[in-house]
Scaffold this motif. Structure first.
Motif, short mmCIF file in Angstrom:
data_model
loop_
_atom_site.label_atom_id
_atom_site.label_comp_id
_atom_site.label_asym_id
_atom_site.label_seq_id
_atom_site.Cartn_x
_atom_site.Cartn_y
_atom_site.Cartn_z
N TYR A 314 -0.14 -7.22 14.91
CA TYR A 314 0.67 -6.46 15.86
C TYR A 314 1.81 -5.65 15.25
O TYR A 314 2.44 -4.88 15.97
N VAL A 315 2.08 -5.81 13.97
CA VAL A 315 3.18 -5.07 13.34
C VAL A 315 2.61 -4.28 12.17
O VAL A 315 2.04 -4.86 11.24
N PHE A 316 2.74 -2.96 12.23
CA PHE A 316 2.10 -2.08 11.25
C PHE A 316 3.13 -1.14 10.64
O PHE A 316 3.86 -0.44 11.36
N TYR A 317 3.17 -1.11 9.31
CA TYR A 317 4.04 -0.21 8.58
C TYR A 317 3.18 0.93 8.02
O TYR A 317 2.16 0.69 7.37
N TYR A 318 3.58 2.16 8.28
CA TYR A 318 2.79 3.33 7.89
C TYR A 318 2.44 3.31 6.40
O TYR A 318 1.33 3.65 6.01
N GLY A 319 3.39 2.88 5.57
CA GLY A 319 3.18 2.93 4.13
C GLY A 319 2.15 1.96 3.60
O GLY A 319 1.78 2.01 2.42
N ASP A 320 1.65 1.04 4.45
CA ASP A 320 0.65 0.07 4.00
C ASP A 320 -0.74 0.68 3.83
O ASP A 320 -1.62 0.04 3.26
N PHE A 321 -0.96 1.91 4.31
CA PHE A 321 -2.34 2.36 4.47
C PHE A 321 -2.79 3.50 3.57
O PHE A 321 -3.86 4.05 3.78
N ASN A 322 -1.99 3.90 2.59
CA ASN A 322 -2.43 4.90 1.61
C ASN A 322 -3.15 6.09 2.26
O ASN A 322 -4.27 6.45 1.90
N TRP A 323 -2.50 6.71 3.22
CA TRP A 323 -3.14 7.79 3.98
C TRP A 323 -3.54 8.96 3.08
O TRP A 323 -4.52 9.66 3.38
N ASN A 324 -2.80 9.16 2.00
CA ASN A 324 -3.08 10.32 1.15
C ASN A 324 -4.44 10.22 0.44
O ASN A 324 -4.93 11.21 -0.10
N ASN A 325 -5.02 9.00 0.44
CA ASN A 325 -6.33 8.84 -0.21
C ASN A 325 -7.48 9.35 0.66
O ASN A 325 -8.63 9.39 0.22
N TYR A 326 -7.20 9.73 1.91
CA TYR A 326 -8.27 10.10 2.84
C TYR A 326 -8.01 11.48 3.42
O TYR A 326 -6.91 11.79 3.87
N ALA A 327 -9.05 12.34 3.40
CA ALA A 327 -8.94 13.66 4.02
C ALA A 327 -8.86 13.52 5.54
O ALA A 327 -8.17 14.29 6.22
N ILE A 328 -9.59 12.54 6.07
CA ILE A 328 -9.53 12.21 7.49
C ILE A 328 -9.28 10.71 7.60
O ILE A 328 -9.34 9.98 6.60
#
Length: 442
Positions: A314-328
């Motif tokens: 239930y608690v999510f930190y944006y920085g946990d997900f390495n978004w820059n590794n994915y185009a989508i």
């Protein structure tokens, strides 16, 4: 009934405070004791502690360090600090970490018990039945959005900061809100009030009442130690803008993300405790400058979306997900692969370092570039073990082998598996195996 942990490196003080609590008539189930920060931290990890009473200066791990690690482990544990030093800096740091009181040695018995009683009374506040709770709100309050003109302004700021910041009248209102920063983060709270998967369906009035209650819970938590503004978002969520000035940010820049993680878990815990709702919390990164408010807003909203993949978290930190590794946005399979890799690397690090004195979940998480909260969740989900249970498992198995197959003394074995005292090692060993090291040796 409550569980209290008393921590001091002076055994006589620990014994005296424990005796005082035991004869106080308070509703106490168990009084745990520890003579060091490391020993206390193990107790917090393994036991259900409600109140921590700790000294400030205790050698390798201070009371302040203990509070920080305890907050990361269980944010809802309350703390009373005792100290021989009437130092403003210590008191300020303790209060910033959420200490409910700061008492100076030698302690006045009546003052100490009054302080403990006040904390326990607040902990004992009953979690009300939902209908009664909402009825009480509707009878006592005229439901209005706090400062609606400012809520609209803040919503516009989060969506189009350049437009708002170019308007002199809007800038005056922002100045009136003391929204100076220059460092900011955004937290979003989504209540499960209209989700298709919700067990209970709520009418429009009930939803408004619950949002009102959740906003007030959030404000009460934020007012304790944060410079923040909380308001309703048009999408039915609650949004919190947190700010730091240069000095406050630099004082603990490396630990601010951990503090936000603790705050997110505290928000979820308290909303669930009082409203019986599993709120989903999305936490942005920290950026400098009001022009980036739209970026922070998107980050917090995007973090919340991961509840669709991790419905039991239930608690999510944006920085946990390495978004820059994915185009989508990554697929479920890509997410699963990434999660497995995080857990695998964490296991490898623990396997190599479990005997290190003072090993913490924070250290393991830092090596994996994720928050302690997310790592703990993934580790339990993928392995079936609580992360610290896995550390203890490795330490106990190694110590058992040494007891059975070597002539090493107890203090030598304790040293080799990461415990600072043989007494603490024996306590953990007996809890794990049901017999003491000496009994196993015989």
């Amino acid at each position: 009934m409550f569980n209290i942990l008393v921590v001091d490196d002076e055994p006589l003080i620990v014994k005296g405070l424990s005796s005082l609590l035991a004869s106080s008539g308070l509703d106490i189930d168990h009084i745990y004791t520890a003579n060091s920060g490391f020993e206390a931290l193990d107790c917090i990890r393994m036991e259900d502690i409600d109140l921590l009473v700790t000294d400030i200066q205790m050698g390798a791990m201070s009371g302040i360090d203990l509070m920080q690690h305890a907050k990361l482990t269980k944010p809802w544990v309350q703390t009373i600090v005792i100290s021989a030093h009437e130092t403003f800096q210590y008191a300020q740091m303790a209060v910033r970490l959420g200490a409910k009181d700061y008492l100076i040695k030698p302690l006045n018995s009546e003052h100490f018990l009054d302080s403990v009683r006040n904390v326990l009374l607040k902990l004992d506040k009953p979690s009300p039945e939902l209908d009664t709770f909402m009825s009480g709100i509707s009878e006592s309050f005229r439901l209005e959005e706090t400062q609606p003109e400012y809520s609209q302004l803040l919503t516009e700021l989060l969506a189009n900061p350049d437009t708002v910041l170019a308007d002199p009248r809007s800038l005056q209102k922002i100045d009136a809100l003391n929204l100076q920063g220059p460092f900011f983060s955004v937290i979003k709270i989504k209540l499960p009030l209209s989700d298709p998967g919700s067990e209970k369906k709520y009418g429009a009035n009930d939803r408004r009442l619950l949002c009102y209650a959740a906003l007030n819970i959030a404000k009460e938590l934020m007012d304790q130690e944060w410079n923040s503004i909380a308001f309703y978002s048009p999408d039915g969520e609650i949004t919190i803008i947190i700010q730091w000035n240069e000095k406050s940010y630099e004082e603990s820049s490396s630990g601010q993300i951990n503090r936000l993680d603790v705050l997110g878990r505290s928000l979820h815990f308290n909303i669930h405790k009082y409203l019986h709702l599993h709120a989903v919390i999305g936490i942005s990164q920290i950026l400098k400058g009001l022009p980036f408010m739209n970026v922070l807003n998107r980050q917090a909203s995007k973090a919340i979306l991961w509840n669709k993949e991790h419905s039991d978290h239930y608690v999510f930190y944006y920085g946990d997900f390495n978004w820059n590794n994915y185009a989508i946005d990554p697929s479920a399979e890509e997410l699963h692969t990434r999660s497995n890799l995080i857990v695998q690397k964490a296991k490898e690090y623990i396997d190599e370092n479990y005997a290190q004195k003072g090993l913490t979940i924070h250290e393991v998480a830092k090596k994996n570039h994720v928050s302690p909260n997310y790592l703990s969740y993934l580790f339990k989900k993928n392995t079936g073990f609580n992360l610290w249970e896995y550390v203890i498992k490795l330490r106990m198995e190694e110590s058992r082998e040494m007891i059975l197959n070597t002539d090493l003394r107890r203090y030598e074995i304790a040293e080799r598996v990461g415990y600072e005292s043989p007494e603490h090692f024996s306590k953990i060993f007996k809890k794990y195996y049901g017999i003491s090291p000496s009994e196993l040796k015989k």
